[in-house]
Design a protein around this motif. Structure first.
Motif, mmCIF file in Angstrom:
data_model
loop_
_atom_site.group_PDB
_atom_site.id
_atom_site.type_symbol
_atom_site.label_atom_id
_atom_site.label_comp_id
_atom_site.label_asym_id
_atom_site.label_seq_id
_atom_site.Cartn_x
_atom_site.Cartn_y
_atom_site.Cartn_z
ATOM 1 N N PRO A 197 19.224 5.857 -6.870
ATOM 2 C CA PRO A 197 19.743 6.243 -8.176
ATOM 3 C C PRO A 197 21.069 5.554 -8.486
ATOM 4 C CG PRO A 197 18.830 8.164 -7.082
ATOM 5 C CD PRO A 197 18.796 7.035 -6.078
ATOM 6 N N GLY A 198 21.093 4.902 -9.637
ATOM 7 C CA GLY A 198 22.282 4.172 -10.074
ATOM 8 C C GLY A 198 22.316 2.721 -9.653
ATOM 9 N N ALA A 199 21.466 2.335 -8.701
ATOM 10 C CA ALA A 199 21.448 0.940 -8.248
ATOM 11 C C ALA A 199 20.779 0.062 -9.293
ATOM 12 C CB ALA A 199 20.717 0.830 -6.917
ATOM 13 N N ARG A 200 21.105 -1.219 -9.261
ATOM 14 C CA ARG A 200 20.617 -2.141 -10.288
ATOM 15 C C ARG A 200 19.427 -2.956 -9.777
ATOM 16 N NH1 ARG A 200 23.927 -2.426 -14.611
ATOM 17 N NH2 ARG A 200 23.391 -4.576 -15.125
ATOM 18 N N PHE A 201 18.519 -2.276 -9.125
ATOM 19 C CA PHE A 201 17.272 -2.913 -8.689
ATOM 20 C C PHE A 201 16.164 -1.865 -8.674
ATOM 21 C CE2 PHE A 201 19.066 -1.361 -4.682
ATOM 22 C CZ PHE A 201 17.978 -0.722 -4.104
ATOM 23 N N VAL A 202 14.931 -2.358 -8.757
ATOM 24 C CA VAL A 202 13.761 -1.522 -8.521
ATOM 25 C C VAL A 202 12.792 -2.328 -7.667
ATOM 26 C CG1 VAL A 202 12.604 -2.244 -10.681
ATOM 27 C CG2 VAL A 202 11.940 -0.102 -9.554
ATOM 28 N N CYS A 203 12.302 -1.701 -6.609
ATOM 29 C CA CYS A 203 11.324 -2.342 -5.734
ATOM 30 C C CYS A 203 9.919 -1.983 -6.209
ATOM 31 C CB CYS A 203 11.510 -1.885 -4.285
ATOM 32 S SG CYS A 203 13.093 -2.401 -3.580
ATOM 33 N N VAL A 204 9.083 -3.000 -6.308
ATOM 34 C CA VAL A 204 7.670 -2.825 -6.662
ATOM 35 C C VAL A 204 6.891 -3.417 -5.494
ATOM 36 C CG1 VAL A 204 5.876 -3.200 -8.376
ATOM 37 C CG2 VAL A 204 8.282 -3.092 -9.093
ATOM 38 N N GLU A 205 6.318 -2.547 -4.648
ATOM 39 C CA GLU A 205 5.899 -2.938 -3.309
ATOM 40 C C GLU A 205 4.383 -2.837 -3.113
ATOM 41 O OE1 GLU A 205 8.182 -0.773 -0.372
ATOM 42 O OE2 GLU A 205 9.677 -0.259 -1.908
ATOM 43 N N PRO A 206 3.703 -3.961 -2.891
ATOM 44 C CA PRO A 206 2.294 -3.896 -2.489
ATOM 45 C C PRO A 206 2.196 -3.510 -1.012
ATOM 46 C CG PRO A 206 2.881 -6.069 -3.399
ATOM 47 C CD PRO A 206 4.139 -5.354 -3.086
ATOM 48 N N TRP A 207 1.380 -2.503 -0.730
ATOM 49 C CA TRP A 207 1.211 -2.020 0.648
ATOM 50 C C TRP A 207 -0.257 -2.065 1.049
ATOM 51 C CZ3 TRP A 207 4.291 3.240 1.290
ATOM 52 C CH2 TRP A 207 5.667 2.982 1.229
ATOM 53 N N ARG A 208 -0.491 -2.422 2.314
ATOM 54 C CA ARG A 208 -1.783 -2.169 2.964
ATOM 55 C C ARG A 208 -1.472 -1.241 4.131
ATOM 56 N NH1 ARG A 208 -6.813 -4.809 3.652
ATOM 57 N NH2 ARG A 208 -8.161 -3.283 4.710
ATOM 58 N N GLY A 209 -1.663 0.044 3.893
ATOM 59 C CA GLY A 209 -1.251 1.054 4.862
ATOM 60 C C GLY A 209 -0.299 2.033 4.212
ATOM 61 N N GLN A 210 0.255 2.928 5.001
ATOM 62 C CA GLN A 210 1.140 3.956 4.479
ATOM 63 C C GLN A 210 2.022 4.476 5.598
ATOM 64 O OE1 GLN A 210 -2.014 6.550 3.084
ATOM 65 N NE2 GLN A 210 -1.816 7.885 4.859
ATOM 66 N N PRO A 211 3.088 5.224 5.250
ATOM 67 C CA PRO A 211 3.915 5.824 6.292
ATOM 68 C C PRO A 211 3.096 6.803 7.135
ATOM 69 C CG PRO A 211 4.967 5.956 4.138
ATOM 70 C CD PRO A 211 3.564 5.527 3.898
ATOM 71 N N ALA A 212 3.548 7.034 8.343
ATOM 72 C CA ALA A 212 2.895 8.040 9.180
ATOM 73 C C ALA A 212 3.150 9.432 8.621
ATOM 74 C CB ALA A 212 3.423 7.955 10.609
ATOM 75 N N PRO A 213 2.160 10.318 8.661
ATOM 76 C CA PRO A 213 2.398 11.714 8.262
ATOM 77 C C PRO A 213 3.464 12.359 9.147
ATOM 78 C CG PRO A 213 0.038 11.249 8.408
ATOM 79 C CD PRO A 213 0.743 10.064 8.995
ATOM 80 N N VAL A 214 4.170 13.327 8.594
ATOM 81 C CA VAL A 214 5.254 13.970 9.329
ATOM 82 C C VAL A 214 4.762 14.617 10.619
ATOM 83 C CG1 VAL A 214 6.708 14.371 7.320
ATOM 84 C CG2 VAL A 214 4.984 16.062 7.933
ATOM 85 N N ASP A 215 3.506 15.038 10.641
ATOM 86 C CA ASP A 215 2.971 15.726 11.821
ATOM 87 C C ASP A 215 2.038 14.839 12.642
ATOM 88 O OD1 ASP A 215 0.935 15.554 9.980
ATOM 89 O OD2 ASP A 215 0.312 17.656 10.140
ATOM 90 N N PHE A 216 2.113 13.528 12.436
ATOM 91 C CA PHE A 216 1.175 12.658 13.141
ATOM 92 C C PHE A 216 1.470 12.624 14.638
ATOM 93 C CE2 PHE A 216 0.092 8.462 14.903
ATOM 94 C CZ PHE A 216 -1.288 8.534 14.782
ATOM 95 N N VAL A 217 0.409 12.769 15.443
ATOM 96 C CA VAL A 217 0.472 12.582 16.890
ATOM 97 C C VAL A 217 -0.772 11.797 17.290
ATOM 98 C CG1 VAL A 217 1.806 14.673 17.363
ATOM 99 C CG2 VAL A 217 -0.694 14.785 17.304
#
Length: 288
Positions: free
Chosen positions: A241-261
């Motif tokens: 918030p307030g920064a002078r950029f925006v990232c537009v990111e192509p992803w193949r995959g995703q972050p790990a779930p918080v409960d991933f084991v």
């Protein structure tokens, strides 16, 4: 631009740093800059995320009976890549597994990034190769940060992201860069997201399953960036918030779930390459 390699199309000039194989500048024929400068509050421009996107719990992955430390967004962005081919309008760089990468990711791989300029377009090709004898799981993302506003003096709140298809799959969020279980209404269900700092007070806006193959990022007075992709399955929007950029990111995959084991190969969203397998992904940035 220091040791960066500059490649040129008829109306575009792009600087690529061998450190992380990261684009650090993208200018049109008017010498107008489209990529973020890398100043505060985020000191990167367009890093490559490999072999994880965001984080995994405890910053460790499990492969077989062992665990390995894995930094946020992986290690590719912090390694110096080898230039294997270069011409006026293109450059190819490669990162190959070595003793250091195996401390984090016990697989033999080659990751290549090729950048090609033509007209007012930069095309980025990624190729991931499994050079080992076991299946290799990974995620891969690109993280380009475009200036916001696209031109000084323009209202940031009048910039828009417009998808080429209605986006109805749920939006996701992260906490500490781990994926939360909540699903949210997709902000692009009518194709258009009007950018506002409030979108980013809770971090990234993650659209892990997009129907679109392209989008535009536009200003109220004419400058437009068109992004199209092949092989990527999700798009993420992020800023501070307030920064002078925006990232537009192509992803193949995703972050790990918080409960991933469990085994890294079982992390949701991972690609698993067979021995000798290759995966190719690409995206284009066109300055309209």
């Amino acid at each position: 631009m220091g040791s960066s390699i500059v490649i040129r199309g008829e109306k575009i000039a792009v600087a690529i740093s061998p450190d992380g194989a990261e684009p650090v500048s993208m200018r049109d024929e008017d010498d107008h800059e489209y990529l973020w400068s890398g100043d505060d509050p985020w000191h990167r421009h367009a890093p490559i995320l490999f072999p994880v996107i965001c984080r995994v719990p405890d910053d460790r992955i499990r492969v077989g009976d062992e665990t390995f430390p894995m930094p946020q967004h992986g290690f590719a962005r912090d390694r110096r890549w080898t230039v294997v081919d270069s011409a006026n309008d293109r450059v190819s760089l490669v990162l190959v597994s070595d003793e250091e990468t195996r401390k984090h990711f016990p697989f033999d791989f080659a990751l290549a990034a090729t950048y090609v300029t033509e007209g007012r377009t930069l095309t980025t090709h990624y190729t991931v190769e499994n050079r080992g004898d076991e299946p290799m799981p990974f995620a891969l993302g690109s993280h380009p940060a475009f200036v916001w506003p696209l031109e000084d003096g323009q209202p940031r709140s009048m910039h828009q992201i417009r998808f080429d298809e209605p986006e109805t799959a749920p939006m996701r969020r992260v906490v500490d860069n781990l994926l939360t279980p909540e699903r949210f209404d997709n902000p692009a269900w009518e194709r258009v997201v009007t950018l506002n700092d409030s979108w980013f007070t809770d971090g990234a806006v993650i659209l892990p399953e997009v129907a679109s193959k392209s989008l535009t990022y536009s200003s109220p007075q004419g400058r437009v960036v068109r992004l199209s992709w092949e092989g990527f399955t999700g798009i993420t929007l992020w800023s501070v918030p307030g920064a002078r950029f925006v990232c537009v990111e192509p992803w193949r995959g995703q972050p790990a779930p918080v409960d991933f084991v469990g085994q890294f190969a079982g992390k949701p969203g991972n690609v698993v390459l067979p021995p000798g397998g290759r995966e190719t992904l690409s995206y284009c940035v066109e300055l309209l």
